[in-house]
Design an enzyme around this catalytic site. Structure first.
Site, PDB file in Angstrom:
ATOM      1  N   LYS A 130     -10.119   0.153  -2.172  1.00 12.88           N
ATOM      2  CA  LYS A 130      -9.945  -0.109  -0.744  1.00 12.88           C
ATOM      3  C   LYS A 130     -10.290   1.156   0.028  1.00 12.88           C
ATOM      4  O   LYS A 130      -9.785   2.230  -0.258  1.00 12.88           O
ATOM      5  CB  LYS A 130      -8.513  -0.540  -0.421  1.00 12.88           C
ATOM      6  CG  LYS A 130      -8.270  -0.733   1.088  1.00 12.88           C
ATOM      7  CD  LYS A 130      -6.862  -1.230   1.379  1.00 12.88           C
ATOM      8  CE  LYS A 130      -6.591  -1.285   2.885  1.00 12.88           C
ATOM      9  NZ  LYS A 130      -5.227  -1.791   3.196  1.00 12.88           N
ATOM     10  N   LYS A 155      -6.878   3.456  -3.061  1.00 14.85           N
ATOM     11  CA  LYS A 155      -7.220   3.412  -1.639  1.00 14.85           C
ATOM     12  C   LYS A 155      -7.453   4.829  -1.140  1.00 14.85           C
ATOM     13  O   LYS A 155      -6.713   5.749  -1.493  1.00 14.85           O
ATOM     14  CB  LYS A 155      -6.093   2.727  -0.859  1.00 14.85           C
ATOM     15  CG  LYS A 155      -6.289   2.668   0.643  1.00 14.85           C
ATOM     16  CD  LYS A 155      -5.111   1.934   1.299  1.00 14.85           C
ATOM     17  CE  LYS A 155      -5.140   2.059   2.816  1.00 14.85           C
ATOM     18  NZ  LYS A 155      -3.976   1.395   3.454  1.00 14.85           N
ATOM     19  N   ASP A 206       0.867  -1.185   0.000  1.00 15.56           N
ATOM     20  CA  ASP A 206       0.000   0.000   0.000  1.00 15.56           C
ATOM     21  C   ASP A 206       0.904   1.236   0.000  1.00 15.56           C
ATOM     22  O   ASP A 206       1.487   1.584   1.032  1.00 15.56           O
ATOM     23  CB  ASP A 206      -0.893   0.012   1.240  1.00 15.56           C
ATOM     24  CG  ASP A 206      -2.010  -1.023   1.193  1.00 15.56           C
ATOM     25  OD1 ASP A 206      -1.897  -1.976   0.399  1.00 15.56           O
ATOM     26  OD2 ASP A 206      -2.971  -0.893   1.971  1.00 15.56           O
TER      27      ASP A 206
END
Length: 217
Positions: free
Chosen positions: A182, A153, A91
């Protein structure tokens, strides 16, 4: 939606700066027990987790976290080391300053380089929505798509605001068909988790899922 269906979408998260090995063990044991999608942990713990749990656990980690303004080569080095240590998912945080300066192509290029470093491993791109205008969010949807990342995300959880359903709806309008979503940051209740999943998120980053769902029938 059953609690096990929710757990299957949860990146069970422990990213506090003072997280101890005891905290990480608790996280991992919970992830195994409840079959969460992954654990999301500090890079310094990846190898120890992998050595301890092997393939029983899917390891996600963070790069350029939480502010995003480290140079690209530093992020590449973090990514390569994380994968070598046993991480399966990365991430990354974009350089938010580049976005604010209108350098959208530079951000896209960095994402592309990190995806190349990831290879077949999953790359999620944190755009930190709380700092961006609608136009900048749309530009980041395009950058993430064009660069070939796997996920967009919402947030680090360290910004001024976490995930917002309106941002998820905006993402769905502007990301490519291969890009998943996400949501992370401030997702602490069963209602929150259900709402984000029903809105179309594939993953949820939260430290609250086990505490909330373990008591549910």
């Amino acid at each position: 939606m059953t609690k096990q269906e929710i757990f299957a979408h949860v990146d069970h998260t422990q990213l506090k700066a003072f997280a101890s090995w005891e905290d990480i063990v608790t996280l991992c044991e919970e992830a195994i027990r409840y079959q969460t999608a992954s654990v999301c942990v500090p890079p310094a713990y990846i190898k120890r987790i992998h050595d301890t749990y092997g393939e029983r656990i899917n390891i996600c980690t963070v790069v350029g976290f939480p502010l995003g303004y480290s140079v690209t080569q530093a992020k590449v080095a973090e990514t390569e080391e994380a994968i070598k240590d046993g991480a399966n998912e990365i991430d990354m945080v974009i350089n938010i300053s580049d976005v604010k300066n209108g350098l959208f192509q530079k951000v896209e290029d960095e994402i592309r380089v990190l995806k190349q470093a990831c290879g077949s491993h999953v790359l999620k791109v944190i755009i930190e929505t709380c700092y961006l205008t609608k136009e900048e969010k749309i530009a980041m949807c395009e950058a993430v798509t064009n660069a070939g990342a796997d996920y967009i995300k919402t947030s680090t959880g360290f910004g001024t605001k976490g995930a917002d359903l309106e941002d998820i709806r905006l993402f769905k309008e502007h990301i490519g068909e291969k890009v998943k979503i996400k949501a992370a940051g401030g997702i602490r209740t069963l209602q929150d988790m259900t709402a984000f999943l029903e809105e179309g998120c594939e993953r949820i980053g939260t430290s609250s899922a086990v505490g909330v769902l373990s008591g549910q029938d």
